[in-house]
Design a protein around this motif. Structure first.
Motif, PDB file in Angstrom:
ATOM      1  N   LYS A   1       0.834  -1.209   0.000  1.00 56.68           N
ATOM      2  CA  LYS A   1       0.000   0.000   0.000  1.00 56.68           C
ATOM      3  C   LYS A   1       0.866   1.256   0.000  1.00 56.68           C
ATOM      4  O   LYS A   1       0.565   2.224  -0.687  1.00 56.68           O
ATOM      5  N   LEU A   2       1.943   1.215   0.780  1.00 61.77           N
ATOM      6  CA  LEU A   2       2.786   2.410   0.898  1.00 61.77           C
ATOM      7  C   LEU A   2       3.461   2.760  -0.430  1.00 61.77           C
ATOM      8  O   LEU A   2       3.712   3.925  -0.709  1.00 61.77           O
TER       9      LEU A   2
ATOM     10  N   ILE B   1      -7.245   5.210  -2.304  1.00 61.07           N
ATOM     11  CA  ILE B   1      -6.170   4.587  -1.521  1.00 61.07           C
ATOM     12  C   ILE B   1      -5.800   5.436  -0.312  1.00 61.07           C
ATOM     13  O   ILE B   1      -5.633   4.926   0.792  1.00 61.07           O
ATOM     14  N   ASP B   2      -5.647   6.738  -0.516  1.00 65.69           N
ATOM     15  CA  ASP B   2      -5.091   7.573   0.543  1.00 65.69           C
ATOM     16  C   ASP B   2      -6.161   8.436   1.208  1.00 65.69           C
ATOM     17  O   ASP B   2      -6.686   9.363   0.586  1.00 65.69           O
ATOM     18  N   PRO B   3      -6.475   8.143   2.457  1.00 64.18           N
ATOM     19  CA  PRO B   3      -7.530   8.901   3.146  1.00 64.18           C
ATOM     20  C   PRO B   3      -7.168  10.371   3.325  1.00 64.18           C
ATOM     21  O   PRO B   3      -8.056  11.208   3.429  1.00 64.18           O
ATOM     22  N   ARG B   4      -5.853  10.676   3.349  1.00 63.91           N
ATOM     23  CA  ARG B   4      -5.471  12.080   3.542  1.00 63.91           C
ATOM     24  C   ARG B   4      -5.870  12.909   2.338  1.00 63.91           C
ATOM     25  O   ARG B   4      -6.259  14.072   2.450  1.00 63.91           O
TER      26      ARG B   4
ATOM     27  N   ARG C   1      -8.428  12.178   0.364  1.00 64.91           N
ATOM     28  CA  ARG C   1      -9.896  12.269   0.457  1.00 64.91           C
ATOM     29  C   ARG C   1     -10.332  13.415   1.342  1.00 64.91           C
ATOM     30  O   ARG C   1     -11.123  14.239   0.950  1.00 64.91           O
ATOM     31  N   SER C   2      -9.771  13.464   2.568  1.00 60.92           N
ATOM     32  CA  SER C   2     -10.240  14.470   3.505  1.00 60.92           C
ATOM     33  C   SER C   2      -9.792  15.856   3.076  1.00 60.92           C
ATOM     34  O   SER C   2     -10.468  16.828   3.316  1.00 60.92           O
TER      35      SER C   2
END
Lengths: 325, 328
Positions: free
Chosen positions: A240-241, A314-317, A319-320
């Protein structure tokens, strides 16, 4: 999320509008196609007639206006040379390029990322050094030369794979596909391999660099301290990273390879869009060139858009960040 | 009191292209059940490497080259990787300095806790959720069940460290190695976390090794202090004794360089010079080049002297508490 999609859609429209002007003006500047379209022994009257019929006597802005108007109605114009609708012409060639490029990019990504992760996890092993050596080779050897060597080796010397063409096709949804027949598949192997080599090298390097970094990160140390097995750490954390840069490059490569697989298509006489555009440029088939470049721009816009959506998934950061924007 | 962790002559070396670095050099100590000890030293003193060595988490080119680490009576040095992995997180756990770096930004807290749980236990999704909720509640995270779906960036720094502590406590280990767990936090949060960890340690009977460069923080939580310099432990004693009456000149220097050792307006006192490169340690006492008391006798490695509950490695111990200025 909706605001993001609308914003990107508006951006896309703007990009496409600007692109169409640049492409149209650029192609106009390349030269007058009349001399190529009409037979050399045509009379002046015939010549005038052709110019009027193709609309070449109008000023540039008017020509563009007609082109843009037709484009908005889904009409890309007719090819000067083939005398058929451009969209039909490109549509007939696109599946060949699509299957070739998708197969080669998927191969390059799956194999490249696997090898790259291995090389990143065990940087000192002999196999890793071999993988990295091969990736340098994949970067530095010109693709046309590799294509010729592949043909020489597998088609001429060993005679186990065909040297060119699409082979047998199966028609699904009215579109012919090669990869669904064994014979067609054997025709894809060499050009796909040729096309994949550079991307494979790049994916190996990207995955290795990402894995090396991730393996030294506190995230992985903390996961190890919690007793997670190395396999779980690789599968759940590292994969994932490292995915963001890999997806970025995947998208970019997908676009540019779809649009410009010319060299490989020429060497393996693969009847794709790359060959079509090169042929059109040599005969100054203006509508085909313009339509092709506009479609390519559209393709890039769509791929970038998809890549952004995948990032957000993939990346919630990310999204927010968007919700607050 | 029985010792849960016994470290004898532990030695960890890194074999780099520039030479061999002995980052941990004959370190010995023991940790009783529920005890909290502080491991103090400047950066590069080998305190973190000592912590990682205890969990068998030394990456190449490093390796434990000697000594013994006994955890609950079983020897960890030389144990197979699989055996070690089964003990990590279950019998001995670790917390790190920066929780934003230790938690994976792309996984929810619940997912990460689930991974840590499934490393040692097979549980149903429901049971996993219950265990994680309970673990978060234990470290004081409000509406814990709902927060399982949150990502690390949605927590504050102090809350993130609490999540890391909750993960470390999941399997109720006997020993937790805490590597500078409050250094990245605001001072007010630091005090909270220290107090909470002290309570949790007492509640669960967890012994802790609190690694820090900050004597003030360590003295607030640890009952015993080990002072480390250039890979060796140079002084040990109860926290109160070490603070009130340091024996090693290096400990004295650390105490003096604490802000409250000086009067307002006065320059902070610092230890002259800096840590020697671990590649070219001076012969004998590694602190000698920076030490105001050093002389010819310091060119031999000082023996470990043990007296009462204290031990030190110094030829010229500060037996007088009032050496070089006033004691606070």
């Amino acid at each position: 999320m909706l605001a993001f999609i609308v914003q990107r859609a508006l951006q896309a429209i703007l990009v496409m509008a600007v692109m169409s002007v640049i492409v149209f003006v650029g192609v106009y500047a390349v030269g007058n196609p009349v001399d190529i379209v009409i037979p050399p022994d045509a009379t002046i009257a015939m010549r005038e007639e052709v110019i009027r019929r193709l609309g070449l006597d109008l000023p540039l802005w008017k020509q563009y206006g007609i082109f843009a108007w037709n484009l908005l109605h889904g009409d890309f114009g007719r090819s000067f040379v083939y005398n058929m609708p451009v969209l039909e012409l490109i549509g007939g060639r696109l599946p060949a390029t699509l299957e070739l490029v998708l197969i080669s990019i998927l191969f390059a990504t799956v194999v490249g990322v696997s090898l790259g992760i291995y090389a990143g996890v065990k940087p000192d092993s002999l196999l890793s050094k071999l993988i990295m050596g091969l990736s340098i080779l994949g970067f530095s050897v010109p693709s046309f030369w590799v294509g010729l060597i592949l043909i020489l080796t597998f088609a001429v010397s060993l005679g186990i794979l065909p040297a060119g063409g699409r082979g047998e096709t199966v028609t699904v949804f009215g579109v012919p596909w090669s990869f669904l027949t064994l014979n067609g598949l054997s025709h894809i192997v060499l050009p796909a391999l040729n096309l994949a080599l550079f991307k494979l090298a790049m994916m190996i390097r990207l995955a290795r660099a990402g894995t090396r970094e991730a393996m030294l990160s506190d995230t992985v140390k903390f996961a190890r301290a919690a007793g997670l097995s190395e396999a779980t750490i690789l599968r759940r954390h590292v994969l994932k990273l490292i995915s963001i840069p890999i997806i970025t490059v995947f998208g970019l490569e997908l676009g540019s390879t779809l649009a410009f697989a010319v060299v490989t298509e020429t060497i393996f006489s693969w009847p794709g869009v790359g060959k079509l555009i090169i042929d059109s440029i040599t005969v100054l088939d203006r509508p085909v060139m313009v339509a092709y470049l506009v479609l390519t721009a559209f393709l890039f816009v769509m791929i970038n858009f998809t890549v952004d959506l995948v990032f957000a998934a993939i990346d919630p950061r990310i999204r927010s960040g968007r919700q607050s924007a | 009191m029985t010792a849960v962790l016994e470290v004898r002559d532990l030695r960890t070396e890194f074999f780099t292209a520039a030479g061999t670095v002995r980052a941990v050099n004959d370190v010995s100590f023991s940790l009783d059940e529920g005890e909290i000890i502080g491991l103090v030293g400047e950066s590069g003193s080998g305190k973190s490497v000592t912590g990682f060595s205890l969990l068998g988490l030394i990456d190449a080119p490093g390796r434990i080259t000697g000594g013994s680490v006994r955890l609950n009576g079983s020897e960890l040095v030389g144990m197979s990787r699989g055996e070690l992995r089964r003990r990590r997180g279950r019998e001995i756990a670790m917390i790190f300095q920066d929780p934003i770096a230790t938690l994976n930004p792309l996984l929810t807290i619940g997912q990460q806790m689930g991974l840590a749980l499934s490393a040692h236990e097979r549980l149903s999704p429901k049971a996993t959720e219950d265990r994680c909720t309970e673990a978060l509640e234990r470290v004081g995270i409000p509406s814990a069940r709902a927060r399982l779906k949150s990502y690390p960036h949605e927590f504050s720094g102090g809350m993130r460290q609490r999540v890391a502590i909750a993960i470390a406590l999941l399997h109720r280990p006997k020993v937790i190695v805490a590597d500078e767990p409050t250094t990245a936090l605001d001072v007010s949060i630091q005090a909270q976390i220290v107090t909470e960890m002290k309570m949790l340690a007492r509640e669960f009977g967890v012994a802790m090794i609190w690694i820090s460069h900050d004597l003030a923080v360590v003295s607030g939580i640890a009952s015993r202090i080990l002072v480390m310099y250039a890979g060796r432990i140079v002084e040990t004693g109860t926290a109160a004794e070490v603070l009130r009456n340091p024996i090693h000149p290096y400990t004295r220097g650390l105490l003096d360089s604490m802000p409250h050792a000086t009067r307002p307006g006065e320059m902070l006192r610092q230890i002259p010079g800096s840590m020697p490169s671990m590649l070219s340690l001076p012969p004998g006492c590694a602190f000698a080049p920076r030490c105001p008391r050093a002389d010819a006798a310091c060119t031999a490695v000082p023996e470990l002297v043990q007296q009462g509950g204290r031990s030190w490695r110094c030829v010229h111990p500060l037996t007088q508490p009032d050496h070089e200025g006033a004691t606070a």
